[in-house]
Scaffold this active site. Structure first.
Site, PDB file in Angstrom:
ATOM      1  N   SER A   1      44.815   1.983 -36.719  1.00 42.07           N
ATOM      2  CA  SER A   1      43.433   2.743 -36.606  1.00 42.07           C
ATOM      3  C   SER A   1      43.750   3.912 -37.583  1.00 42.07           C
ATOM      4  CB  SER A   1      43.261   3.065 -34.995  1.00 42.07           C
ATOM      5  OG  SER A   1      42.088   4.062 -34.960  1.00 42.07           O
TER       6      SER A   1
ATOM      7  N   VAL B   1      47.035  -9.774 -21.949  1.00 45.52           N
ATOM      8  CA  VAL B   1      48.196  -9.649 -22.939  1.00 45.52           C
ATOM      9  C   VAL B   1      49.397  -8.930 -22.256  1.00 45.52           C
ATOM     10  CG1 VAL B   1      46.975  -9.898 -25.009  1.00 45.52           C
ATOM     11  CG2 VAL B   1      47.018  -7.500 -23.855  1.00 45.52           C
TER      12      VAL B   1
ATOM     13  N   ILE C   1      33.966   1.692 -36.758  1.00 45.77           N
ATOM     14  CA  ILE C   1      33.439   0.386 -36.919  1.00 45.77           C
ATOM     15  C   ILE C   1      32.582   0.377 -35.895  1.00 45.77           C
ATOM     16  CG2 ILE C   1      33.782  -1.976 -37.282  1.00 45.77           C
ATOM     17  CD1 ILE C   1      35.089  -0.035 -38.980  1.00 45.77           C
TER      18      ILE C   1
ATOM     19  N   TYR D   1      45.761   6.680 -26.927  1.00 52.70           N
ATOM     20  CA  TYR D   1      45.604   5.581 -27.997  1.00 52.70           C
ATOM     21  C   TYR D   1      45.999   5.832 -29.444  1.00 52.70           C
ATOM     22  CZ  TYR D   1      42.375   2.833 -30.938  1.00 52.70           C
ATOM     23  OH  TYR D   1      41.520   1.872 -32.076  1.00 52.70           O
ATOM     24  N   ALA D   2      45.857   7.187 -29.801  1.00 56.47           N
ATOM     25  CA  ALA D   2      46.337   7.453 -30.967  1.00 56.47           C
ATOM     26  C   ALA D   2      47.923   7.245 -31.148  1.00 56.47           C
ATOM     27  CB  ALA D   2      46.064   9.085 -31.273  1.00 56.47           C
ATOM     28  N   ALA D   3      48.681   7.481 -29.941  1.00 62.19           N
ATOM     29  CA  ALA D   3      50.062   7.339 -30.051  1.00 62.19           C
ATOM     30  C   ALA D   3      50.412   5.814 -29.949  1.00 62.19           C
ATOM     31  CB  ALA D   3      50.730   8.013 -28.587  1.00 62.19           C
TER      32      ALA D   3
ATOM     33  N   GLY E   1      42.899 -10.655 -28.327  1.00 60.53           N
ATOM     34  CA  GLY E   1      41.628 -10.119 -27.925  1.00 60.53           C
ATOM     35  C   GLY E   1      40.647 -10.795 -28.647  1.00 60.53           C
ATOM     36  N   ALA E   2      40.639 -12.105 -28.642  1.00 63.91           N
ATOM     37  CA  ALA E   2      39.883 -12.898 -29.967  1.00 63.91           C
ATOM     38  C   ALA E   2      38.302 -12.839 -29.835  1.00 63.91           C
ATOM     39  CB  ALA E   2      40.426 -14.409 -29.617  1.00 63.91           C
TER      40      ALA E   2
ATOM     41  N   LYS F   1      48.586   3.599 -31.687  1.00 64.39           N
ATOM     42  CA  LYS F   1      48.442   3.105 -32.928  1.00 64.39           C
ATOM     43  C   LYS F   1      49.521   3.593 -33.887  1.00 64.39           C
ATOM     44  CE  LYS F   1      45.142   0.524 -31.853  1.00 64.39           C
ATOM     45  NZ  LYS F   1      45.132  -0.884 -31.773  1.00 64.39           N
TER      46      LYS F   1
HETATM   47  N1  LIG Z   1      36.045  -0.448 -33.368  1.00 67.75           N
HETATM   48  C1  LIG Z   1      36.776   0.416 -34.228  1.00 67.75           C
HETATM   49  O1  LIG Z   1      36.140   0.976 -34.874  1.00 67.75           O
HETATM   50  C2  LIG Z   1      38.229   0.318 -34.132  1.00 67.75           C
HETATM   51  C3  LIG Z   1      38.877   1.318 -35.063  1.00 67.75           C
HETATM   52  C4  LIG Z   1      40.279   1.149 -35.161  1.00 67.75           C
HETATM   53  C5  LIG Z   1      40.927   0.135 -34.607  1.00 67.75           C
HETATM   54  N2  LIG Z   1      40.381  -0.825 -33.899  1.00 67.75           N
HETATM   55  C6  LIG Z   1      41.085  -1.656 -33.164  1.00 67.75           C
HETATM   56  O2  LIG Z   1      40.619  -3.026 -33.592  1.00 67.75           O
HETATM   57  C7  LIG Z   1      40.933  -4.011 -32.404  1.00 67.75           C
HETATM   58  C8  LIG Z   1      39.763  -4.679 -31.974  1.00 67.75           C
HETATM   59  O3  LIG Z   1      38.712  -3.552 -31.702  1.00 67.75           O
HETATM   60  P1  LIG Z   1      37.337  -3.972 -31.619  1.00 67.75           P
HETATM   61  O4  LIG Z   1      36.292  -2.876 -31.978  1.00 67.75           O
HETATM   62  O5  LIG Z   1      37.192  -5.310 -31.980  1.00 67.75           O
HETATM   63  O6  LIG Z   1      37.329  -4.074 -29.831  1.00 67.75           O
HETATM   64  P2  LIG Z   1      36.805  -4.930 -28.748  1.00 67.75           P
HETATM   65  O7  LIG Z   1      36.645  -4.062 -27.522  1.00 67.75           O
HETATM   66  O8  LIG Z   1      35.370  -5.666 -29.091  1.00 67.75           O
HETATM   67  O9  LIG Z   1      37.698  -6.080 -28.432  1.00 67.75           O
HETATM   68  C9  LIG Z   1      39.020  -5.896 -27.939  1.00 67.75           C
HETATM   69  C10 LIG Z   1      39.195  -7.037 -26.939  1.00 67.75           C
HETATM   70  O10 LIG Z   1      40.573  -6.923 -26.461  1.00 67.75           O
HETATM   71  C11 LIG Z   1      40.462  -7.633 -25.121  1.00 67.75           C
HETATM   72  N3  LIG Z   1      41.581  -7.165 -24.264  1.00 67.75           N
HETATM   73  C12 LIG Z   1      41.271  -5.784 -23.683  1.00 67.75           C
HETATM   74  N4  LIG Z   1      42.385  -5.596 -22.826  1.00 67.75           N
HETATM   75  C13 LIG Z   1      42.892  -6.863 -22.627  1.00 67.75           C
HETATM   76  C14 LIG Z   1      44.073  -7.528 -21.953  1.00 67.75           C
HETATM   77  N5  LIG Z   1      44.713  -6.626 -21.065  1.00 67.75           N
HETATM   78  N6  LIG Z   1      44.414  -8.487 -22.097  1.00 67.75           N
HETATM   79  C15 LIG Z   1      43.829  -9.476 -23.275  1.00 67.75           C
HETATM   80  N7  LIG Z   1      42.738  -8.937 -23.739  1.00 67.75           N
HETATM   81  C16 LIG Z   1      42.241  -7.821 -23.330  1.00 67.75           C
HETATM   82  C17 LIG Z   1      38.794  -7.353 -24.753  1.00 67.75           C
HETATM   83  O11 LIG Z   1      38.582  -8.354 -23.744  1.00 67.75           O
HETATM   84  C18 LIG Z   1      38.096  -7.537 -25.969  1.00 67.75           C
HETATM   85  O12 LIG Z   1      37.738  -8.635 -26.304  1.00 67.75           O
HETATM   86  C19 LIG Z   1      41.687  -2.872 -31.414  1.00 67.75           C
HETATM   87  O13 LIG Z   1      42.992  -3.109 -31.348  1.00 67.75           O
HETATM   88  C20 LIG Z   1      41.261  -1.781 -31.690  1.00 67.75           C
HETATM   89  O14 LIG Z   1      42.352  -0.630 -31.259  1.00 67.75           O
HETATM   90  C21 LIG Z   1      39.389  -0.606 -33.776  1.00 67.75           C
END
Ligand SMILES: NC(=O)c1ccc[n+]([C@@H]2O[C@H](COP(=O)([O-])OP(=O)(O)OC[C@H]3O[C@@H](n4cnc5c(N)ncnc54)[C@H](O)[C@@H]3O)[C@@H](O)[C@H]2O)c1
Length: 244
Positions: A139, A63, A184, A152-154, A14-15, A156
């Site tokens: 999360s 992924v 965030i 989603y919660a499940a 998810g880089a 995490k």
């Molecule tokens: N943003 C928040 O408030 C928040 C809060 C709690 C947890 N998180 C967790 O942090 C992590 C990153 O979140 P973020 O806000 O940077 O999200 P984001 O949406 O900016 O990034 C997620 C990335 O995952 C990639 N992705 C999604 N499905 C994919 C797949 N099938 N194969 C490969 N890549 C895939 C997307 O292309 C994207 O680049 C996530 O696991 C998210 O659940 C985020």
């Protein structure tokens, strides 16, 4: 900036997402070599170019595909000799009332947020260098639930349990920790903030939402030598919105 990650290799999924790209850039600034995976080649290309091709390898793919996990691990081995930190950050967060949640909604979230991490960690084990660290992105939803995001919660909550199980099972060679972000400001939370931003901010003692850079700093703390005696732990990055 220190060179805390000099000569170290980080693998991140998810880089090109908000949080993971902040991790990649902060780690690169501290000397790391990066192996980056995400769905879209174009955004990966741009991120790797910013880091510098000599210190960055990338692989576009889904992924959910176990072969994608195997190829990422193989890339880390062939380009940089192994893995020092594994950060599976790919995730999806879809708004669905539980009464309207289809089996496909449920399964897709399980596959991306949880099954993919099982595949990646298991595949990466033989490539982890001594003293390696795994940092999972859980999360606030793992701790207090999330209405309209039960799937989603499940995932995490399960990931938090996986973190604690693996911290015990993979010790002493590998440390396994988690970061639980609160709200965030990223693409992922755009709709949530549009609907409930005012109330969420009012409930946050630090009176604002977090940034991807702030979450990245906690992830890198757990990924690097500064947390060498910490395993099975979760760091909340949520401005006080939820306290254990
Ligand atoms: N943003 C928040 O408030 C928040 C809060 C709690 C947890 N998180 C967790 O942090 C992590 C990153 O979140 P973020 O806000 O940077 O999200 P984001 O949406 O900016 O990034 C997620 C990335 O995952 C990639 N992705 C999604 N499905 C994919 C797949 N099938 N194969 C490969 N890549 C895939 C997307 O292309 C994207 O680049 C996530 O696991 C998210 O659940 C985020």
């Amino acid at each position: 900036m220190t060179d805390a990650f000099g000569g170290k290799t980080l693998v991140i999924t998810g880089a090109t997402g908000a949080i993971a790209s902040a991790v990649a850039l902060q780690a690169a600034a501290q000397g790391a070599r990066l192996v980056l995976g995400d769905i879209g080649a174009e955004a990966l290309d741009a991120l790797c170019a910013q880091i510098g091709a000599g210190r960055c390898a990338m692989l576009a793919g889904d992924v959910r595909d176990p072969e994608n996990a195997a190829a990422l691990v193989a890339l880390a081995r062939t380009r940089f000799g192994g893995i020092d930190a594994l950060i599976p950050a790919a995730g999806i967060y879809r708004d669905r009332a539980f009464a309207e949640m289809s089996a496909q909604d449920w399964r897709e979230t399980m596959e991306i947020n949880l099954d993919a991490i099982f595949h990646l960690i298991r595949t990466a084990l033989p490539a982890l260098n001594p003293g390696a660290a795994i940092v999972n992105l859980t999360s606030i939803a793992a701790h207090r639930g999330s209405p309209r995001h039960a799937h989603y919660a499940a995932t995490k909550g399960a990931l938090l349990s996986l973190t604690r199980s693996l911290a015990q099972e993979l010790a002493p060679q590998v440390r396994v920790n988690a970061v639980s972000p609160g709200i965030i400001e990223t693409q992922m939370t755009r709709d949530l903030l549009a609907a409930h931003g005012g109330a969420l901010r009012a409930a946050t003692p630090l009176d604002r939402f977090g940034t991807a850079e702030e979450v990245a700093r906690a992830i890198l703390f757990l990924a690097g030598p500064a947390s060498s005696f910490i395993t099975g732990e979760v760091i909340h990055v949520n401005g006080g919105l939820y306290m254990d």
